[in-house]
Enzyme design. Structure first.
Site, PDB file in Angstrom:
ATOM      1  N   THR A 155      15.908 -12.728   3.938  1.00  0.00           N
ATOM      2  CA  THR A 155      15.935 -11.261   4.581  1.00  0.00           C
ATOM      3  C   THR A 155      16.510 -11.580   5.879  1.00  0.00           C
ATOM      4  O   THR A 155      17.169 -10.979   6.025  1.00  0.00           O
ATOM      5  CB  THR A 155      14.459 -11.180   4.712  1.00  0.00           C
ATOM      6  OG1 THR A 155      13.536 -10.780   3.723  1.00  0.00           O
ATOM      7  CG2 THR A 155      13.908  -9.802   5.725  1.00  0.00           C
ATOM      8  N   TYR A 174      12.031  -1.694  -5.039  1.00  0.00           N
ATOM      9  CA  TYR A 174      12.564  -0.062  -5.595  1.00  0.00           C
ATOM     10  C   TYR A 174      12.075   0.482  -6.861  1.00  0.00           C
ATOM     11  O   TYR A 174      11.257   1.886  -7.152  1.00  0.00           O
ATOM     12  CB  TYR A 174      14.166  -0.037  -4.706  1.00  0.00           C
ATOM     13  CG  TYR A 174      14.623   1.785  -4.773  1.00  0.00           C
ATOM     14  CD1 TYR A 174      14.763   2.140  -3.862  1.00  0.00           C
ATOM     15  CD2 TYR A 174      14.969   1.820  -6.326  1.00  0.00           C
ATOM     16  CE1 TYR A 174      14.505   3.720  -4.262  1.00  0.00           C
ATOM     17  CE2 TYR A 174      15.609   3.817  -6.421  1.00  0.00           C
ATOM     18  CZ  TYR A 174      14.856   3.811  -5.524  1.00  0.00           C
ATOM     19  OH  TYR A 174      15.339   5.923  -5.234  1.00  0.00           O
ATOM     20  N   TYR A 216       8.249 -15.057  -3.687  1.00  0.00           N
ATOM     21  CA  TYR A 216       8.651 -14.336  -2.030  1.00  0.00           C
ATOM     22  C   TYR A 216       7.509 -13.125  -2.084  1.00  0.00           C
ATOM     23  O   TYR A 216       8.293 -12.201  -2.998  1.00  0.00           O
ATOM     24  CB  TYR A 216       9.779 -14.831  -1.926  1.00  0.00           C
ATOM     25  CG  TYR A 216       9.992 -13.360  -0.290  1.00  0.00           C
ATOM     26  CD1 TYR A 216       8.500 -13.498   0.582  1.00  0.00           C
ATOM     27  CD2 TYR A 216      10.987 -13.143  -0.083  1.00  0.00           C
ATOM     28  CE1 TYR A 216       9.008 -12.861   1.871  1.00  0.00           C
ATOM     29  CE2 TYR A 216      10.957 -13.145   1.610  1.00  0.00           C
ATOM     30  CZ  TYR A 216      10.547 -12.669   2.340  1.00  0.00           C
ATOM     31  OH  TYR A 216      11.022 -11.938   3.372  1.00  0.00           O
ATOM     32  N   ARG A 232       8.271  -4.341   2.510  1.00  0.00           N
ATOM     33  CA  ARG A 232       9.501  -3.989   2.257  1.00  0.00           C
ATOM     34  C   ARG A 232       9.884  -3.737   1.298  1.00  0.00           C
ATOM     35  O   ARG A 232      10.955  -2.963   0.582  1.00  0.00           O
ATOM     36  CB  ARG A 232      10.265  -5.929   2.891  1.00  0.00           C
ATOM     37  CG  ARG A 232      10.735  -5.940   4.561  1.00  0.00           C
ATOM     38  CD  ARG A 232      11.772  -6.913   4.641  1.00  0.00           C
ATOM     39  NE  ARG A 232      11.887  -7.239   6.122  1.00  0.00           N
ATOM     40  CZ  ARG A 232      13.031  -6.382   6.693  1.00  0.00           C
ATOM     41  NH1 ARG A 232      14.448  -6.114   5.830  1.00  0.00           N
ATOM     42  NH2 ARG A 232      12.703  -6.800   8.025  1.00  0.00           N
ATOM     43  N   LYS A 247       5.660 -17.801  -0.800  1.00  0.00           N
ATOM     44  CA  LYS A 247       5.586 -17.736   0.817  1.00  0.00           C
ATOM     45  C   LYS A 247       5.121 -16.007   0.668  1.00  0.00           C
ATOM     46  O   LYS A 247       5.311 -14.864   0.348  1.00  0.00           O
ATOM     47  CB  LYS A 247       7.129 -17.220   1.102  1.00  0.00           C
ATOM     48  CG  LYS A 247       7.134 -16.728   2.443  1.00  0.00           C
ATOM     49  CD  LYS A 247       8.907 -15.967   2.890  1.00  0.00           C
ATOM     50  CE  LYS A 247       9.122 -15.068   3.760  1.00  0.00           C
ATOM     51  NZ  LYS A 247      10.206 -14.983   4.264  1.00  0.00           N
ATOM     52  N   ILE A 275       7.473 -20.222   6.535  1.00  0.00           N
ATOM     53  CA  ILE A 275       9.320 -19.609   6.196  1.00  0.00           C
ATOM     54  C   ILE A 275       9.108 -18.809   7.622  1.00  0.00           C
ATOM     55  O   ILE A 275       8.796 -17.633   7.275  1.00  0.00           O
ATOM     56  CB  ILE A 275       9.300 -19.048   4.956  1.00  0.00           C
ATOM     57  CG1 ILE A 275       8.961 -20.644   4.267  1.00  0.00           C
ATOM     58  CG2 ILE A 275      11.539 -19.294   5.119  1.00  0.00           C
ATOM     59  CD1 ILE A 275       9.218 -19.975   2.758  1.00  0.00           C
TER      60      ILE A 275
END
Length: 295
Positions: A44, A107, A133, A138, A161, A203
């Site tokens: 990202t 999405y 992740y 997001r 993560k 991270i």
């Protein structure tokens, strides 16, 4: 597996938004010299949504070739298409990365079973360590702990993560996960707490700006030096928060530019940091003893 401060590295770009590979190489050297424990490319923070497939490949290969085994290289290879994520993971493996970081599909809002099948299919298709992740802020899709623990039983899926910032969830994962399943914080503000509870690393966005201090904080936490870890984290606290005054990586790219490490290029739809936040970020950098070289 990897422990400590793993930088979610920015992708240097020129003023027109083209990749700046010379700056990318020098930035990798900077992190190695500063003690960063591993680098995560094309995530990202590396503007993965705006680089095309060929550029994604180029950044992975450039990182592996330049780092040359000095520290681990982890590549962002996630996608909302399972086939695309497999293709990126295949290229990452062929490039020589040490692991893949695979974000939850965004999405299209898969079910928990869809998430399980997505990650399982990728891991079975590409024989390389895969780190899940989870960043529902997001992606909308949220990898529930039960799903993550199912996936922990899949060969090649070696960690997660967790960018939820929810310490309760982190505690539950640490309690129930197999010992060989590594749990990383993806949320700088709560990373110290997760490390002290048994997490394996972070991270980090903040590590772009304060790599040595993030490394030292992680090492202190992992070795049980609580007072040292807390003192270092207190110096970093404003960076942990203020580097998110606008969408990541807008503020962190501005800060790294002020350090003279990269040019100011960023790609639409991201825009340069609003002027109203410049002094705020400068203050956060100064509190962490980071020099603003361009002022």
């Amino acid at each position: 597996m990897f422990k400590g401060s793993l930088v979610a590295i920015v992708t240097p770009m020129d003023e027109e938004g083209g990749l700046d590979l010379d700056r990318f190489r020098s930035l990798l050297d900077f992190h190695i010299n500063q003690g960063t424990d591993g680098v995560v490319v094309v995530g990202t923070t590396g503007e993965s949504p705006t680089v095309d497939f060929d550029e994604h490949h180029l950044l992975m290969r450039t990182a592996v070739d330049h780092v040359a085994g000095r520290i681990p290289v982890i590549a962002g290879t996630g996608a909302n298409s399972t086939r695309e994520a497999i293709d990126l993971s295949i290229f990452a493996k062929n490039s020589g990365v040490d692991a893949c970081l695979s974000v939850a599909p965004y999405y299209n809002k898969p079910t928990q079973e869809g998430l399980y099948q997505h990650f399982k299919t990728i891991a079975e298709a590409v024989d390389i360590p895969h780190i899940l992740y989870n960043v529902p802020g997001r992606t909308v899709a949220d990898i529930h702990n039960d799903t993550a623990l199912r996936l922990a039983q899949v060969p090649n899926i070696v960690g997660i993560k967790d960018a939820t910032g929810d310490i309760g969830r982190g505690c539950d994962l640490l309690l129930r996960a197999p010992s060989e399943f590594f749990i990383y914080s993806g949320d700088d503000i709560s990373a110290l707490a997760l490390l002290l509870l048994g997490g394996h690393g972070v991270i980090s966005v903040t590590a772009n700006v304060a790599p040595r201090m993030m490394h030292e904080m992680c090492m202190a936490a992992l070795s049980g030096e609580i007072n040292t870890a807390r003192s270092l984290n207190n110096k970093l606290l404003r960076l942990h928060t203020d580097l998110f005054v606008e969408a990541n990586p807008i503020p962190v790219k501005w800060a790294v530019t002020q350090m003279g490490l990269i040019n100011s290029g960023i790609r639409l739809p991201l825009t340069p940091l609003s002027a109203q936040y410049h002094e705020l970020i400068r203050e956060a950098m100064q509190l962490a003893d980071i020099h603003d070289l361009k002022r």
